[in-house]
Design a protein around this motif. Sequence first.
Motif, mmCIF file in Angstrom:
data_model
loop_
_atom_site.group_PDB
_atom_site.id
_atom_site.type_symbol
_atom_site.label_atom_id
_atom_site.label_comp_id
_atom_site.label_asym_id
_atom_site.label_seq_id
_atom_site.Cartn_x
_atom_site.Cartn_y
_atom_site.Cartn_z
ATOM 1 N N ALA A 1 13.395 -0.146 -2.880
ATOM 2 C CA ALA A 1 11.858 -0.499 -3.258
ATOM 3 C C ALA A 1 11.266 0.692 -3.533
ATOM 4 O O ALA A 1 10.564 1.047 -4.786
ATOM 5 C CB ALA A 1 11.145 -1.392 -2.358
ATOM 6 N N GLU A 2 11.264 1.675 -2.634
ATOM 7 C CA GLU A 2 10.559 2.824 -2.771
ATOM 8 C C GLU A 2 11.129 3.932 -3.748
ATOM 9 O O GLU A 2 10.157 4.434 -4.498
ATOM 10 C CB GLU A 2 10.499 3.676 -1.365
ATOM 11 C CG GLU A 2 9.560 4.827 -1.386
ATOM 12 C CD GLU A 2 9.262 5.242 0.202
ATOM 13 O OE1 GLU A 2 9.630 4.530 1.129
ATOM 14 O OE2 GLU A 2 8.824 6.517 0.391
ATOM 15 N N ALA A 3 12.404 3.941 -3.756
ATOM 16 C CA ALA A 3 12.886 4.901 -4.902
ATOM 17 C C ALA A 3 12.589 4.393 -6.607
ATOM 18 O O ALA A 3 12.490 4.952 -7.250
ATOM 19 C CB ALA A 3 14.412 4.739 -4.949
ATOM 20 N N ASP B 1 0.858 -1.210 -0.144
ATOM 21 C CA ASP B 1 0.049 0.075 0.151
ATOM 22 C C ASP B 1 1.000 1.395 -0.043
ATOM 23 O O ASP B 1 0.490 2.041 -0.689
ATOM 24 C CB ASP B 1 -0.942 -0.027 1.111
ATOM 25 C CG ASP B 1 -1.900 -0.926 1.280
ATOM 26 O OD1 ASP B 1 -2.352 -1.632 0.057
ATOM 27 O OD2 ASP B 1 -2.841 -1.021 2.079
ATOM 28 N N HIS B 2 1.969 1.094 0.745
ATOM 29 C CA HIS B 2 2.800 2.577 0.775
ATOM 30 C C HIS B 2 3.539 2.725 -0.525
ATOM 31 O O HIS B 2 3.642 3.675 -0.794
ATOM 32 C CB HIS B 2 3.952 2.147 1.869
ATOM 33 C CG HIS B 2 4.822 2.954 2.236
ATOM 34 N ND1 HIS B 2 4.765 4.375 2.427
ATOM 35 C CD2 HIS B 2 6.385 2.936 2.403
ATOM 36 C CE1 HIS B 2 5.835 4.974 2.567
ATOM 37 N NE2 HIS B 2 6.828 4.154 2.500
ATOM 38 N N MET B 3 3.762 1.680 -1.152
ATOM 39 C CA MET B 3 4.304 1.590 -2.605
ATOM 40 C C MET B 3 3.546 2.293 -3.526
ATOM 41 O O MET B 3 3.787 3.177 -4.550
ATOM 42 C CB MET B 3 4.751 0.424 -2.836
ATOM 43 C CG MET B 3 6.211 -0.125 -2.372
ATOM 44 S SD MET B 3 7.720 0.776 -2.258
ATOM 45 C CE MET B 3 7.372 1.566 -0.646
ATOM 46 N N SER C 1 16.938 -2.166 1.651
ATOM 47 C CA SER C 1 16.077 -2.691 0.550
ATOM 48 C C SER C 1 14.722 -1.832 0.492
ATOM 49 O O SER C 1 13.818 -1.499 -0.512
ATOM 50 C CB SER C 1 15.737 -3.910 1.119
ATOM 51 O OG SER C 1 16.595 -4.778 0.994
ATOM 52 N N HIS C 2 14.400 -1.257 1.694
ATOM 53 C CA HIS C 2 12.897 -0.240 1.813
ATOM 54 C C HIS C 2 13.240 1.102 0.856
ATOM 55 O O HIS C 2 12.451 1.243 0.034
ATOM 56 C CB HIS C 2 12.784 0.278 3.005
ATOM 57 C CG HIS C 2 11.576 0.977 3.418
ATOM 58 N ND1 HIS C 2 10.446 0.605 4.243
ATOM 59 C CD2 HIS C 2 11.067 1.993 2.875
ATOM 60 C CE1 HIS C 2 9.506 1.469 3.971
ATOM 61 N NE2 HIS C 2 9.810 2.559 3.263
ATOM 62 N N HIS C 3 14.377 1.504 1.007
ATOM 63 C CA HIS C 3 14.720 2.709 0.124
ATOM 64 C C HIS C 3 14.909 2.183 -1.506
ATOM 65 O O HIS C 3 14.458 3.081 -2.079
ATOM 66 C CB HIS C 3 16.071 3.270 0.544
ATOM 67 C CG HIS C 3 15.918 4.113 1.944
ATOM 68 N ND1 HIS C 3 17.040 4.260 2.674
ATOM 69 C CD2 HIS C 3 14.819 4.315 2.630
ATOM 70 C CE1 HIS C 3 16.576 4.568 3.850
ATOM 71 N NE2 HIS C 3 15.310 4.779 3.808
HETATM 72 MN MN LIG Z 1 9.043 4.401 3.187
#
Ligand SMILES: [Mn+2]
Length: 195
Positions: free
Chosen positions: A163-165, A37-39, A159-161
């Motif tokens: 994916a988000e990028a 959802d965040h993505m 990994s969070h950064h």
């Molecule tokens: Mn984030």
Amino acid sequence: MRTATITRKTAETRIEVTLNLDGTGSYDNSTGVGFFDHMLDQLSRHSLIDLTIRAEGDLHVDDHHTVEDTGIAIGQALARALGDKRGIRRYGSCLLAMDDSLLRAALDLSGRPYLVWNVDFPTGTIGSFDTELVREFFQALSTHGGISLNLARLDGINSHHIAEAAFKAVARALREAVEPDPRMAGALPSTKGAL
Ligand SMILES: [Mn+2]
């Protein structure tokens, strides 16, 4: 307005996607997978494509079907909303920095699906989310949206950064590609006569 609603039901997922290419980046996304959802929120916010998504998937199995099928439905909605693609820019690209991460996205709304994926993750999961599902999502989006999509991680250790990028870079590239080009004056951005 260039809008579309896609409803997709299988034994594994029930998904409804509504999007507006000429939006303001407002979103209301609920898939039952928090990180996803965040993505999706990022995808909308940074493409200025309004996005409303309701997905109910077999999360008791894992997140795979829900993520993949949401990508399919968004791709189908995108293709439908684009229509015959007259007057659009067609191409988009973005070099996007986020903290440690640097992602490059380039895409062509060619009608010819192709994914070039050079994005490695240092970890197998982000919280409980499998990082390999990021590729699954973009593969589905590319295939069903008719998009040649090229993504590369040039830097990144989180990994969070990463994916988000990736989602933000694709969002910015999409924003550019779906935009009306005033100099096109409604013409098709192709010499073939069809996209
Ligand atoms: Mn984030």
